[in-house]
Motif scaffolding. Structure first.
Motif, PDB file in Angstrom:
ATOM      1  N   HIS A   1      21.435  29.554 -16.538  1.00 30.45           N
ATOM      2  CA  HIS A   1      21.529  29.568 -15.084  1.00 30.45           C
ATOM      3  C   HIS A   1      21.820  28.200 -14.523  1.00 30.45           C
ATOM      4  O   HIS A   1      21.142  27.237 -14.887  1.00 30.45           O
ATOM      5  N   GLN A   2      22.765  28.091 -13.623  1.00 32.13           N
ATOM      6  CA  GLN A   2      22.854  26.873 -12.833  1.00 32.13           C
ATOM      7  C   GLN A   2      21.633  26.832 -11.916  1.00 32.13           C
ATOM      8  O   GLN A   2      21.141  27.871 -11.454  1.00 32.13           O
ATOM      9  N   LEU A   3      21.151  25.630 -11.667  1.00 30.42           N
ATOM     10  CA  LEU A   3      19.948  25.442 -10.839  1.00 30.42           C
ATOM     11  C   LEU A   3      20.137  26.060  -9.455  1.00 30.42           C
ATOM     12  O   LEU A   3      21.193  25.907  -8.841  1.00 30.42           O
ATOM     13  N   ASP A   4      19.116  26.754  -8.967  1.00 26.22           N
ATOM     14  CA  ASP A   4      19.134  27.174  -7.566  1.00 26.22           C
ATOM     15  C   ASP A   4      18.777  25.940  -6.730  1.00 26.22           C
ATOM     16  O   ASP A   4      17.782  25.264  -7.031  1.00 26.22           O
ATOM     17  N   PRO A   5      19.560  25.649  -5.705  1.00 22.01           N
ATOM     18  CA  PRO A   5      19.380  24.363  -5.003  1.00 22.01           C
ATOM     19  C   PRO A   5      18.171  24.338  -4.080  1.00 22.01           C
ATOM     20  O   PRO A   5      18.285  24.450  -2.864  1.00 22.01           O
ATOM     21  N   VAL A   6      17.013  24.166  -4.675  1.00 24.94           N
ATOM     22  CA  VAL A   6      15.764  24.176  -3.913  1.00 24.94           C
ATOM     23  C   VAL A   6      15.296  22.733  -3.678  1.00 24.94           C
ATOM     24  O   VAL A   6      15.352  21.904  -4.596  1.00 24.94           O
ATOM     25  N   SER A   7      14.851  22.474  -2.461  1.00 22.75           N
ATOM     26  CA  SER A   7      14.363  21.124  -2.142  1.00 22.75           C
ATOM     27  C   SER A   7      13.261  20.731  -3.102  1.00 22.75           C
ATOM     28  O   SER A   7      12.346  21.523  -3.363  1.00 22.75           O
ATOM     29  N   GLY A   8      13.328  19.525  -3.600  1.00 20.82           N
ATOM     30  CA  GLY A   8      12.314  19.035  -4.542  1.00 20.82           C
ATOM     31  C   GLY A   8      12.843  19.044  -5.968  1.00 20.82           C
ATOM     32  O   GLY A   8      12.273  18.386  -6.833  1.00 20.82           O
ATOM     33  N   ALA A   9      13.938  19.797  -6.208  1.00 18.35           N
ATOM     34  CA  ALA A   9      14.455  19.919  -7.589  1.00 18.35           C
ATOM     35  C   ALA A   9      15.775  19.163  -7.764  1.00 18.35           C
ATOM     36  O   ALA A   9      16.485  19.381  -8.745  1.00 18.35           O
ATOM     37  N   GLU A  10      16.078  18.265  -6.836  1.00 14.79           N
ATOM     38  CA  GLU A  10      17.374  17.580  -6.865  1.00 14.79           C
ATOM     39  C   GLU A  10      17.616  16.839  -8.184  1.00 14.79           C
ATOM     40  O   GLU A  10      18.753  16.749  -8.651  1.00 14.79           O
ATOM     41  N   PHE A  11      16.548  16.320  -8.776  1.00 13.00           N
ATOM     42  CA  PHE A  11      16.684  15.560 -10.025  1.00 13.00           C
ATOM     43  C   PHE A  11      17.411  16.368 -11.109  1.00 13.00           C
ATOM     44  O   PHE A  11      18.121  15.825 -11.940  1.00 13.00           O
ATOM     45  N   TYR A  12      17.217  17.684 -11.094  1.00 13.08           N
ATOM     46  CA  TYR A  12      17.690  18.526 -12.194  1.00 13.08           C
ATOM     47  C   TYR A  12      19.148  18.964 -12.058  1.00 13.08           C
ATOM     48  O   TYR A  12      19.676  19.653 -12.920  1.00 13.08           O
ATOM     49  N   ASN A  13      19.768  18.569 -10.958  1.00 14.89           N
ATOM     50  CA  ASN A  13      21.113  19.073 -10.660  1.00 14.89           C
ATOM     51  C   ASN A  13      22.148  18.661 -11.722  1.00 14.89           C
ATOM     52  O   ASN A  13      22.228  17.502 -12.100  1.00 14.89           O
ATOM     53  N   VAL A  14      22.920  19.612 -12.179  1.00 17.52           N
ATOM     54  CA  VAL A  14      24.020  19.357 -13.124  1.00 17.52           C
ATOM     55  C   VAL A  14      25.296  19.871 -12.446  1.00 17.52           C
ATOM     56  O   VAL A  14      25.299  20.979 -11.892  1.00 17.52           O
ATOM     57  N   SER A  15      26.350  19.088 -12.469  1.00 14.31           N
ATOM     58  CA  SER A  15      27.586  19.518 -11.779  1.00 14.31           C
ATOM     59  C   SER A  15      28.182  20.750 -12.473  1.00 14.31           C
ATOM     60  O   SER A  15      27.979  20.950 -13.681  1.00 14.31           O
ATOM     61  N   ASP A  16      28.916  21.538 -11.706  1.00 16.09           N
ATOM     62  CA  ASP A  16      29.572  22.711 -12.300  1.00 16.09           C
ATOM     63  C   ASP A  16      30.553  22.282 -13.391  1.00 16.09           C
ATOM     64  O   ASP A  16      30.710  22.965 -14.404  1.00 16.09           O
ATOM     65  N   THR A  17      31.214  21.142 -13.170  1.00 15.79           N
ATOM     66  CA  THR A  17      32.199  20.686 -14.168  1.00 15.79           C
ATOM     67  C   THR A  17      31.501  20.449 -15.510  1.00 15.79           C
ATOM     68  O   THR A  17      31.947  20.928 -16.557  1.00 15.79           O
ATOM     69  N   LYS A  18      30.384  19.740 -15.455  1.00  9.09           N
ATOM     70  CA  LYS A  18      29.658  19.463 -16.707  1.00  9.09           C
ATOM     71  C   LYS A  18      29.108  20.767 -17.311  1.00  9.09           C
ATOM     72  O   LYS A  18      29.177  20.970 -18.525  1.00  9.09           O
ATOM     73  N   ALA A  19      28.598  21.637 -16.452  1.00  8.87           N
ATOM     74  CA  ALA A  19      28.052  22.918 -16.943  1.00  8.87           C
ATOM     75  C   ALA A  19      29.130  23.692 -17.695  1.00  8.87           C
ATOM     76  O   ALA A  19      28.886  24.220 -18.790  1.00  8.87           O
ATOM     77  N   CYS A  20      30.322  23.740 -17.116  1.00  5.56           N
ATOM     78  CA  CYS A  20      31.417  24.511 -17.751  1.00  5.56           C
ATOM     79  C   CYS A  20      31.853  23.860 -19.063  1.00  5.56           C
ATOM     80  O   CYS A  20      32.161  24.553 -20.037  1.00  5.56           O
ATOM     81  N   GLU A  21      31.857  22.536 -19.095  1.00  3.17           N
ATOM     82  CA  GLU A  21      32.240  21.837 -20.339  1.00  3.17           C
ATOM     83  C   GLU A  21      31.258  22.165 -21.468  1.00  3.17           C
ATOM     84  O   GLU A  21      31.644  22.472 -22.588  1.00  3.17           O
ATOM     85  N   ILE A  22      29.970  22.102 -21.146  1.00  4.52           N
ATOM     86  CA  ILE A  22      28.950  22.388 -22.173  1.00  4.52           C
ATOM     87  C   ILE A  22      29.090  23.842 -22.639  1.00  4.52           C
ATOM     88  O   ILE A  22      29.045  24.153 -23.826  1.00  4.52           O
ATOM     89  N   HIS A  23      29.286  24.721 -21.665  1.00  2.00           N
ATOM     90  CA  HIS A  23      29.380  26.141 -22.016  1.00  2.00           C
ATOM     91  C   HIS A  23      30.599  26.391 -22.901  1.00  2.00           C
ATOM     92  O   HIS A  23      30.540  27.155 -23.879  1.00  2.00           O
TER      93      HIS A  23
END
Ligand code: SF4
Length: 319
Positions: free
Chosen positions: A268-290
């Protein structure tokens, strides 16, 4: 009812940053978000490298403070728009989600429900009857998803009553349970729970939420093995910065999940919830890893890369 082993173990959880810092052997070199209270089970804590402030398991239960992002909010999935009754969400065709409890065994700092008002959703006897009537009146519903919080916080008595009353609805075929229990508090998988699963005439699907291979150890794999004989096991991971946002970690996780008869299901890509900004991964990077997972692993080891979009009636694939 006497206190169960798992309930006693839960009482030994770490519940504050002060307590956590006292048990680490290294100082944390970053400020920590304190909005979502800390809660770490003894087994999960035992798997953390106490000398590494960037340990991938530690980083799931404390979140380093970073700047807020404008597209992050307290209710990223707008769930209250799909909330016909307290404790019930109905968004997807054929399925409803029941929030059995607001409590969890562990607090994951990326949790999309960290600001959710569970008090407004608590299920009284009357609410439960209303939920049962709602499901009975919609014959298109074939699956009930037990969520929370973590539904396995409920004791066996309550779970049995819940599953038994659902089993009386003729058009229901499946109960799906989303939980972090198998990895974080395996003693919760007791004989009573296994019996409930094996005796139900409904198909039981258990979705584990495991993000990193270090979360798996002999103790929880033994319980997962027992579960795999009674239920269908799937896993859902969240893609998390500095936790699992690389090929090697996710490939290793998939291999270990398959060893435990758990099918890698969603990444799952992170749901953009306040407080969890640290965990954000860009879609570009997510797609590359996948893409790397797709090219180097057999298909059955590759979870689908998805994100939840509030007004879409199904998850959206990124690749
Ligand atoms: S167990 Fe699930 S509901 Fe509970 S804090 Fe973690 S992600 Fe959120």
């Amino acid at each position: 009812m006497s206190t169960q082993i798992w309930q006693k173990e839960l009482l030994r959880s770490i519940r504050s940053l002060t307590e956590l810092k006292a048990q680490l052997t290294v100082d944390l070199p970053y400020p920590v978000n304190t909005n979502f209270p800390i809660k770490i089970t003894p087994l999960y804590f035992s798997l953390i490298n106490k000398n590494n402030p960037y340990d991938p398991l530690l980083l799931q239960v404390i979140s380093p403070k970073v700047d807020a992002l404008s597209d992050f909010s307290e209710a990223p999935l707008k769930e209250l728009e799909f909330n016909p009754l307290p404790g019930l969400l109905h968004k997807y065709a054929g399925r409803v989600l029941v929030m059995l409890t607001g409590a969890c065994m562990i607090h994951c700092q990326y949790c999309f429900r960290q600001h959710f008002s569970y008090q407004d959703q608590s299920i009284s006897k009357l609410h439960w009857q209303n939920i049962i009537n709602y499901i009975k009146n919609d014959v298109s519903i074939f699956e009930v998803i037990l969520s929370g919080g973590d539904p396995l916080v409920a004791n066996n008595n309550m779970l049995k009553k819940t599953i038994d009353s659902l089993a009386n609805i003729a058009h229901l075929t499946t109960v799906r349970i989303h939980t972090r229990v198998p990895s974080v508090l395996p003693n919760r998988i007791d004989n009573g729970l296994l019996e409930i699963f094996s005796q139900s005439k409904l198909k039981i699907i258990l979705v584990t939420h495991i993000n990193h291979p270090n979360e798996l150890c002999d103790e929880n794999m033994a319980k997962i093995d027992l579960l795999s004989k009674k239920t269908t096991l799937l896993n859902q991971s969240v893609l998390l910065h500095k936790v699992n946002d690389n090929y090697d970690t996710l490939a290793q996780l998939s291999k270990q999940l398959i060893q435990g008869n758990i099918m890698p299901y969603y990444l799952h890509q992170l749901d953009p919830v306040s407080g969890a900004e640290f965990y954000n991964v860009s879609d570009t990077k997510a797609c590359e890893i996948h893409q790397q997972l797709v090219s180097q692993l057999p298909g059955y080891m590759v979870p689908k890369l998805v994100r939840e979009i509030p007004d879409r009636k199904s998850k959206s694939a990124l690749t």
